[in-house]
Design a protein around this motif. Structure first.
Motif, short mmCIF file in Angstrom:
data_model
loop_
_atom_site.label_atom_id
_atom_site.label_comp_id
_atom_site.label_asym_id
_atom_site.label_seq_id
_atom_site.Cartn_x
_atom_site.Cartn_y
_atom_site.Cartn_z
N ASP A 68 0.92 -1.22 0.08
CA ASP A 68 0.08 -0.14 0.01
C ASP A 68 0.71 1.09 0.05
N GLN A 72 0.87 4.11 -2.80
CA GLN A 72 0.94 5.49 -2.34
C GLN A 72 1.95 6.36 -2.94
N LYS A 76 1.97 9.37 -5.84
CA LYS A 76 2.24 10.73 -5.48
C LYS A 76 3.41 11.09 -6.29
#
Length: 124
Positions: A68, A72, A76
């Protein structure tokens, strides 16, 4: 009284049965001890298996968290790259504007220099 051979045979038979009984008792004791040791080994191995299963579950949870976090970070990173490319395009546009302004300033400076030079020369 019975015959001495029969009494003697019964004595040997009784002694043999007694030895067999002692031998089977010893064998039973040894087998019981081996069974007890095997049960202890099984219990220890089951405890180890349970510990390893718990460790595998913990590892899987950590891997899921790491995955995860990587997702992320990738999202980003893509956002940051898109913003960077937008700022770069805007900077290129401003640079073109500044180049145009610089070119017009150079042209104006050259024309002014030519006019000054012409005014400074004596007229014939």
């Amino acid at each position: 009284m019975g015959s001495p051979v029969t009494t003697r045979a019964l004595g040997f038979l009784s002694g043999g049965l007694g030895l067999a009984l002692i031998g089977s008792s010893i064998f039973g004791y040894v087998q019981t001890e081996r069974l007890s040791a095997a049960r202890e080994t099984i219990q220890a191995r089951e405890a180890t298996i349970a510990t390893h299963k718990a460790a595998v579950v913990d590892r899987d949870v950590l891997i899921a968290k790491q995955n995860d976090a990587v997702r992320q970070l990738q999202a980003k990173s893509e956002e940051d790259r898109a913003a960077y490319l937008e700022r770069l395009a805007a900077a290129d546009k401003r640079a073109e504007v500044y180049k145009g302004q610089a070119k017009s300033l150079l042209t104006a400076t050259t024309e002014a220099t030519d006019e000054l030079g012409a005014a400074a020369l004596p007229s014939s």
